[in-house]
Design a protein around this motif. Structure first.
Motif, PDB file in Angstrom:
ATOM      1  N   ILE A 119       0.832  -1.208   0.000  1.00 50.13           N
ATOM      2  CA  ILE A 119       0.000   0.000   0.000  1.00 50.13           C
ATOM      3  C   ILE A 119       0.866   1.257   0.000  1.00 50.13           C
ATOM      4  N   VAL A 120       2.004   1.217   0.659  1.00 52.32           N
ATOM      5  CA  VAL A 120       2.906   2.366   0.652  1.00 52.32           C
ATOM      6  C   VAL A 120       3.438   2.602  -0.765  1.00 52.32           C
ATOM      7  N   VAL A 121       3.837   1.548  -1.434  1.00 51.80           N
ATOM      8  CA  VAL A 121       4.303   1.648  -2.818  1.00 51.80           C
ATOM      9  C   VAL A 121       3.193   2.233  -3.693  1.00 51.80           C
ATOM     10  N   HIS A 122       1.985   1.750  -3.510  1.00 48.26           N
ATOM     11  CA  HIS A 122       0.844   2.225  -4.295  1.00 48.26           C
ATOM     12  C   HIS A 122       0.640   3.726  -4.112  1.00 48.26           C
ATOM     13  N   GLU A 123       0.615   4.171  -2.870  1.00 51.94           N
ATOM     14  CA  GLU A 123       0.372   5.591  -2.613  1.00 51.94           C
ATOM     15  C   GLU A 123       1.553   6.459  -3.035  1.00 51.94           C
ATOM     16  N   LEU A 124       2.769   5.984  -2.879  1.00 49.56           N
ATOM     17  CA  LEU A 124       3.924   6.739  -3.364  1.00 49.56           C
ATOM     18  C   LEU A 124       3.895   6.881  -4.881  1.00 49.56           C
ATOM     19  N   ALA A 125       3.477   5.847  -5.575  1.00 52.82           N
ATOM     20  CA  ALA A 125       3.405   5.908  -7.042  1.00 52.82           C
ATOM     21  C   ALA A 125       2.460   7.014  -7.489  1.00 52.82           C
ATOM     22  N   HIS A 126       1.445   7.293  -6.687  1.00 54.24           N
ATOM     23  CA  HIS A 126       0.511   8.364  -7.038  1.00 54.24           C
ATOM     24  C   HIS A 126       1.154   9.753  -6.963  1.00 54.24           C
ATOM     25  N   LEU A 127       2.304   9.890  -6.322  1.00 55.57           N
ATOM     26  CA  LEU A 127       2.995  11.177  -6.321  1.00 55.57           C
ATOM     27  C   LEU A 127       3.434  11.557  -7.734  1.00 55.57           C
ATOM     28  N   LYS A 128       3.732  10.555  -8.540  1.00 56.59           N
ATOM     29  CA  LYS A 128       4.174  10.813  -9.924  1.00 56.59           C
ATOM     30  C   LYS A 128       3.097  10.504 -10.959  1.00 56.59           C
ATOM     31  N   GLU A 129       2.305   9.502 -10.703  1.00 57.32           N
ATOM     32  CA  GLU A 129       1.284   9.069 -11.669  1.00 57.32           C
ATOM     33  C   GLU A 129      -0.073   9.096 -10.991  1.00 57.32           C
ATOM     34  N   ARG A 130      -0.956   9.954 -11.447  1.00 53.92           N
ATOM     35  CA  ARG A 130      -2.282  10.088 -10.825  1.00 53.92           C
ATOM     36  C   ARG A 130      -3.194   8.908 -11.140  1.00 53.92           C
ATOM     37  N   ALA A 131      -3.235   8.504 -12.383  1.00 60.33           N
ATOM     38  CA  ALA A 131      -4.179   7.471 -12.840  1.00 60.33           C
ATOM     39  C   ALA A 131      -3.595   6.079 -12.656  1.00 60.33           C
ATOM     40  N   HIS A 132      -4.474   5.102 -12.528  1.00 59.74           N
ATOM     41  CA  HIS A 132      -4.053   3.702 -12.462  1.00 59.74           C
ATOM     42  C   HIS A 132      -3.871   3.204 -13.901  1.00 59.74           C
ATOM     43  N   ASP A 133      -2.795   3.635 -14.505  1.00 58.35           N
ATOM     44  CA  ASP A 133      -2.526   3.257 -15.888  1.00 58.35           C
ATOM     45  C   ASP A 133      -1.226   2.453 -15.962  1.00 58.35           C
ATOM     46  N   LYS A 134      -0.786   2.209 -17.184  1.00 57.02           N
ATOM     47  CA  LYS A 134       0.406   1.384 -17.383  1.00 57.02           C
ATOM     48  C   LYS A 134       1.636   1.988 -16.696  1.00 57.02           C
ATOM     49  N   ALA A 135       1.810   3.303 -16.795  1.00 58.55           N
ATOM     50  CA  ALA A 135       2.960   3.962 -16.171  1.00 58.55           C
ATOM     51  C   ALA A 135       2.894   3.843 -14.646  1.00 58.55           C
ATOM     52  N   PHE A 136       1.690   3.952 -14.100  1.00 58.89           N
ATOM     53  CA  PHE A 136       1.510   3.823 -12.653  1.00 58.89           C
ATOM     54  C   PHE A 136       1.947   2.441 -12.181  1.00 58.89           C
TER      55      PHE A 136
END
Length: 179
Positions: A119-136
């Protein structure tokens, strides 16, 4: 086959057909306990902040700073989410400042260490990528190569936690990861 729990909605029927017997016979909790035996000591908001900052420093040095990281006991009930990331913009003097926060559902205090990491990885990824897409998801997998397996196993764990008390009392839920 019993009703598919909400945490597993969206997965292919062939995968659910493999998992449902393990849920029904009560062996899933034991399997998850063997796979994820490691507990964590990240119990306070301060410890969570330090944990998140360490992961951020290791994988996302150039991302914006975090003003706050905290467990939130109302998160799962109110927002139907297990974690959130927010940005609050404020004007200070003549400048616009953004404060970023991450909130993690309190259920992760009792979850195995690997699930807290997910969950920490998931929320940190949102700092750079807003959408749940391939880049995220590519960023999530960069920080946790087994991210997809962790997310699926966490959903299984939550499915067991949310089982009715009658199932737990009848002996269908077993193992340390079961409610």
């Amino acid at each position: 086959m019993s009703r598919t729990p909400n945490y597993l909605a969206g997965y292919p029927p062939s995968l659910l057909a493999q998992v449902q017997p393990l849920i029904d016979d009560g062996s899933l909790g034991e399997r998850l306990a063997r796979r994820y035996p490691e507990a964590h000591t990240v119990r306070s908001d301060g410890a969570l902040y330090e944990h998140v900052q360490a992961l951020k420093a290791r994988h996302m040095r150039s991302s914006p700073p975090l003003a706050k990281v905290a467990y939130d006991s109302a998160l799962q009930r109110i927002h139907q989410a297990l974690g959130t990331h927010t940005t609050a913009a404020r004007v200070q003097g003549g400048q616009l400042k953004a404060k970023r926060e991450i909130r993690v559902a309190a259920v992760f205090k009792e979850a195995p260490a690997a699930f807290l990491q997910m969950i920490v990885v998931h929320e940190l990824a949102h700092l750079k990528e807003r959408a749940h897409d391939k880049a995220f998801y590519a960023l999530c997998c960069h920080m946790a190569p087994d991210y997809h397996q962790l997310e699926f196993d966490f959903r299984l764990w939550m499915t067991l936690r949310e089982r009715p008390a009658s199932a737990a009392l009848s002996g269908q839920a077993s193992g340390p990861l079961s409610p």
